[in-house]
Design a protein around this motif. Structure first.
Motif, PDB file in Angstrom:
ATOM      1  N   GLU A 124       0.821  -1.269  -0.072  1.00  0.00           N
ATOM      2  CA  GLU A 124      -0.044   0.004  -0.171  1.00  0.00           C
ATOM      3  C   GLU A 124       0.769   1.225   0.052  1.00  0.00           C
ATOM      4  N   THR A 125       1.904   1.290   0.824  1.00  0.00           N
ATOM      5  CA  THR A 125       3.001   2.451   0.953  1.00  0.00           C
ATOM      6  C   THR A 125       3.389   2.716  -0.566  1.00  0.00           C
ATOM      7  N   GLY A 126       4.025   1.434  -1.058  1.00  0.00           N
ATOM      8  CA  GLY A 126       4.874   1.339  -2.193  1.00  0.00           C
ATOM      9  C   GLY A 126       4.007   1.946  -3.309  1.00  0.00           C
ATOM     10  N   ALA A 127       2.400   1.588  -3.521  1.00  0.00           N
ATOM     11  CA  ALA A 127       1.694   2.260  -4.626  1.00  0.00           C
ATOM     12  C   ALA A 127       1.469   3.713  -4.360  1.00  0.00           C
ATOM     13  N   THR A 128       2.198   4.308  -3.178  1.00  0.00           N
ATOM     14  CA  THR A 128       1.850   6.012  -3.263  1.00  0.00           C
ATOM     15  C   THR A 128       3.300   6.328  -3.308  1.00  0.00           C
ATOM     16  N   LEU A 129       4.355   5.818  -3.736  1.00  0.00           N
ATOM     17  CA  LEU A 129       5.554   6.419  -3.756  1.00  0.00           C
ATOM     18  C   LEU A 129       5.866   7.009  -5.517  1.00  0.00           C
ATOM     19  N   GLY A 130       5.176   6.637  -6.114  1.00  0.00           N
ATOM     20  CA  GLY A 130       5.689   7.052  -7.526  1.00  0.00           C
ATOM     21  C   GLY A 130       5.169   8.445  -7.678  1.00  0.00           C
ATOM     22  N   ILE A 131       3.890   8.765  -8.104  1.00  0.00           N
ATOM     23  CA  ILE A 131       3.553  10.335  -8.429  1.00  0.00           C
ATOM     24  C   ILE A 131       3.358  11.014  -7.052  1.00  0.00           C
ATOM     25  N   PRO A 132       2.737  10.744  -5.957  1.00  0.00           N
ATOM     26  CA  PRO A 132       2.809  11.489  -4.753  1.00  0.00           C
ATOM     27  C   PRO A 132       4.244  11.508  -3.994  1.00  0.00           C
ATOM     28  N   GLY A 133       4.527  10.339  -3.806  1.00  0.00           N
ATOM     29  CA  GLY A 133       6.079  10.437  -3.157  1.00  0.00           C
ATOM     30  C   GLY A 133       7.012  11.217  -3.869  1.00  0.00           C
ATOM     31  N   LEU A 134       7.396  10.779  -5.071  1.00  0.00           N
ATOM     32  CA  LEU A 134       8.452  11.368  -5.801  1.00  0.00           C
ATOM     33  C   LEU A 134       8.107  13.000  -5.998  1.00  0.00           C
ATOM     34  N   THR A 135       7.017  13.334  -6.136  1.00  0.00           N
ATOM     35  CA  THR A 135       6.442  14.729  -6.403  1.00  0.00           C
ATOM     36  C   THR A 135       6.821  15.485  -5.096  1.00  0.00           C
ATOM     37  N   ALA A 136       6.428  15.025  -3.786  1.00  0.00           N
ATOM     38  CA  ALA A 136       6.692  15.621  -2.643  1.00  0.00           C
ATOM     39  C   ALA A 136       8.053  15.524  -2.358  1.00  0.00           C
ATOM     40  N   CYS A 137       8.728  14.599  -2.733  1.00  0.00           N
ATOM     41  CA  CYS A 137      10.313  14.766  -2.413  1.00  0.00           C
ATOM     42  C   CYS A 137      11.141  15.501  -3.185  1.00  0.00           C
ATOM     43  N   PHE A 261      11.553  41.507  -8.282  1.00  0.00           N
ATOM     44  CA  PHE A 261      12.388  42.129  -6.900  1.00  0.00           C
ATOM     45  C   PHE A 261      12.868  41.326  -5.819  1.00  0.00           C
ATOM     46  N   LYS A 262      12.217  39.995  -5.996  1.00  0.00           N
ATOM     47  CA  LYS A 262      12.526  38.907  -5.069  1.00  0.00           C
ATOM     48  C   LYS A 262      13.829  38.106  -5.669  1.00  0.00           C
ATOM     49  N   ALA A 263      13.807  38.309  -6.986  1.00  0.00           N
ATOM     50  CA  ALA A 263      14.632  37.311  -7.774  1.00  0.00           C
ATOM     51  C   ALA A 263      14.095  35.717  -7.578  1.00  0.00           C
ATOM     52  N   ALA A 264      12.929  35.607  -7.489  1.00  0.00           N
ATOM     53  CA  ALA A 264      12.254  34.535  -7.162  1.00  0.00           C
ATOM     54  C   ALA A 264      12.462  33.492  -8.256  1.00  0.00           C
ATOM     55  N   THR A 265      12.376  32.146  -7.932  1.00  0.00           N
ATOM     56  CA  THR A 265      12.307  30.936  -9.003  1.00  0.00           C
ATOM     57  C   THR A 265      11.055  30.362  -9.034  1.00  0.00           C
ATOM     58  N   ILE A 266      10.476  30.326 -10.191  1.00  0.00           N
ATOM     59  CA  ILE A 266       9.270  29.550 -10.219  1.00  0.00           C
ATOM     60  C   ILE A 266       9.745  27.984 -10.968  1.00  0.00           C
ATOM     61  N   ASP A 267       9.850  27.029 -10.028  1.00  0.00           N
ATOM     62  CA  ASP A 267       9.950  25.666 -10.619  1.00  0.00           C
ATOM     63  C   ASP A 267       8.670  24.843 -10.859  1.00  0.00           C
ATOM     64  N   ILE A 268       8.394  24.626 -12.008  1.00  0.00           N
ATOM     65  CA  ILE A 268       7.330  23.957 -12.393  1.00  0.00           C
ATOM     66  C   ILE A 268       7.584  22.284 -12.307  1.00  0.00           C
ATOM     67  N   ILE A 269       7.001  21.522 -11.554  1.00  0.00           N
ATOM     68  CA  ILE A 269       7.258  20.368 -11.327  1.00  0.00           C
ATOM     69  C   ILE A 269       6.573  19.271 -12.172  1.00  0.00           C
ATOM     70  N   LEU A 270       7.014  18.575 -13.136  1.00  0.00           N
ATOM     71  CA  LEU A 270       5.787  17.300 -13.721  1.00  0.00           C
ATOM     72  C   LEU A 270       6.848  16.151 -13.577  1.00  0.00           C
ATOM     73  N   ILE A 271       6.353  15.220 -12.649  1.00  0.00           N
ATOM     74  CA  ILE A 271       7.105  14.242 -12.035  1.00  0.00           C
ATOM     75  C   ILE A 271       7.420  13.060 -13.084  1.00  0.00           C
ATOM     76  N   TYR A 272       6.422  13.145 -14.027  1.00  0.00           N
ATOM     77  CA  TYR A 272       6.793  11.971 -15.153  1.00  0.00           C
ATOM     78  C   TYR A 272       8.179  12.265 -15.817  1.00  0.00           C
ATOM     79  N   LEU A 273       8.434  13.534 -15.927  1.00  0.00           N
ATOM     80  CA  LEU A 273       9.730  13.976 -16.751  1.00  0.00           C
ATOM     81  C   LEU A 273      10.962  14.344 -15.907  1.00  0.00           C
ATOM     82  N   LEU A 274      10.973  13.875 -14.741  1.00  0.00           N
ATOM     83  CA  LEU A 274      12.145  14.089 -13.854  1.00  0.00           C
ATOM     84  C   LEU A 274      13.190  13.261 -14.581  1.00  0.00           C
ATOM     85  N   PRO A 275      14.385  14.049 -14.629  1.00  0.00           N
ATOM     86  CA  PRO A 275      15.523  13.643 -15.060  1.00  0.00           C
ATOM     87  C   PRO A 275      16.057  12.190 -14.245  1.00  0.00           C
ATOM     88  N   LYS A 276      16.762  11.447 -14.816  1.00  0.00           N
ATOM     89  CA  LYS A 276      17.220   9.895 -13.941  1.00  0.00           C
ATOM     90  C   LYS A 276      18.182  10.698 -12.808  1.00  0.00           C
TER      91      LYS A 276
END
Length: 330
Positions: A124-137, A261-276
């Motif tokens: 059950e935990t293993g089945a949450t590690l893909g999209i939710p787990g990797l996205t959160a991490c 004026f914050k020099a903020a970074t917007i990091d858009i995450i699509l976990i499917y495309l995360l490099p190795k």
């Protein structure tokens, strides 16, 4: 093998149907996994409903949905070490750019997409590690270590938010989350130092007050379009907004000046495309947090495989505090 599939877009009850398909043989470099659990994510539901921007018909004649799952390797293709047979694994990107995902009793995937699941960790935990787990991490640690920093997690009672809060606390951060009234207890139990009602007035002022008047180092954002003005107001100079969703306002309007004026970074995450390299780092962190007992993957409800439509409806309802799963053996 038994599976749930669809051939056209539409409501879950109208298009999802049980089917019996030939159990696939693994190609070279692949493994055949006998699944125990399939994870149901918002992206799976949107794909089945046909609500992804610019997509007017399914990419394949028949689709078995879901990208996340866990089970046991029962056969391997040419070039894969036969000692992998019998290994418990969790799956990532099961149905990404492929016809057949994890809403089935079996799936073939490239061997790298079947990650060994530690013996002490449930399917059950293993089945949450893909999209939710990797996205959160990746959302928490994608910019490096968070020790001594303050993180704001918008939507802290969703599955990604709950995992992100735990990972951030494990990493040594102060955690402020926002949630609705029904999710406050879950967010607190996940380790949030402060939980704010996301419907409250003057949210930016409340966030800064919760951090003793200091701006926020990193924001994990589930609703970018709705929250960008607040995020811009509270982000620290050179801070990062790690955005993984914007379902309620896909066409975001933002004021460039405060971000500039914050020099903020917007990091858009699509976990499917995360490099190795980044994916490998996230997998290692998830396993380390699990080994330390610092990560609990909450489960809201488990459905039988035949009740996949009801599971999709549960995800669509949007009121859950935890993952929706399918028992693929039932």
């Amino acid at each position: 093998m038994h599976a749930i599939s669809y051939t056209r877009f539409g409501a879950a009850a109208d298009v999802l149907e049980p089917v019996t398909l030939p159990t696939p043989d693994p190609e070279p470099g692949e493994v055949l996994v006998e699944l125990a659990v399939s994870g149901v994510n918002p992206s799976d539901v949107k794909a089945r409903a046909g609500t992804r921007p610019g997509v007017v018909k399914p990419a394949f004649d028949r689709i078995v949905p879901h990208s996340d799952g866990a089970g046991t390797i029962v056969a391997v293709g040419e070039g894969v070490d036969t000692t992998r047979i019998g290994t418990r694994v969790w799956i990532w990107n099961g149905q990404w750019q492929r016809a057949f995902g994890t809403a089935a009793t079996h799936i073939c995937v490239p061997v790298m997409q079947a990650v060994p699941l530690p013996d002490a960790v449930s399917f059950e935990t293993g089945a949450t590690l893909g999209i939710p787990g990797l996205t959160a991490c990746h959302a928490v640690f994608g910019g490096g270590e968070v020790m001594g920093k303050t993180l704001l997690i918008q939507g802290g009672a969703g599955t990604v938010g709950l995992l992100a809060a735990q990972l951030a606390k494990w990493g040594g951060a102060k955690v402020i989350t926002t949630s609705g009234a029904t999710g406050s207890e879950a967010a607190t139990n996940a380790g949030a130092d402060v939980v704010l009602d996301y419907g409250a007035e003057e949210m930016a002022d409340q966030i800064l007050a919760a951090n003793n008047g200091q701006p926020i180092d990193r924001i994990i954002e589930v609703e970018f379009g709705l929250n960008i003005d607040t995020d811009a107001a509270v982000i620290a100079p050179n801070g990062t907004i790690a955005a993984y969703g914007s379902a309620k306002a896909m066409t975001a309007e933002l004021n460039f000046g405060p971000l500039l004026f914050k020099a903020a970074t917007i990091d858009i995450i699509l976990i499917y495309l995360l490099p190795k390299p980044e994916r490998d780092a996230a997998i290692a962190r998830l396993h380390a947090a699990l080994a330390d007992g610092a990560l609990h993957c909450p489960v809201a409800q488990v459905f039988a495989l035949k009740d996949c439509a009801a599971a999709h409806k549960a995800v669509e309802a949007g009121t859950r505090n935890g993952a929706i799963l399918l028992d693929t053996t039932a």
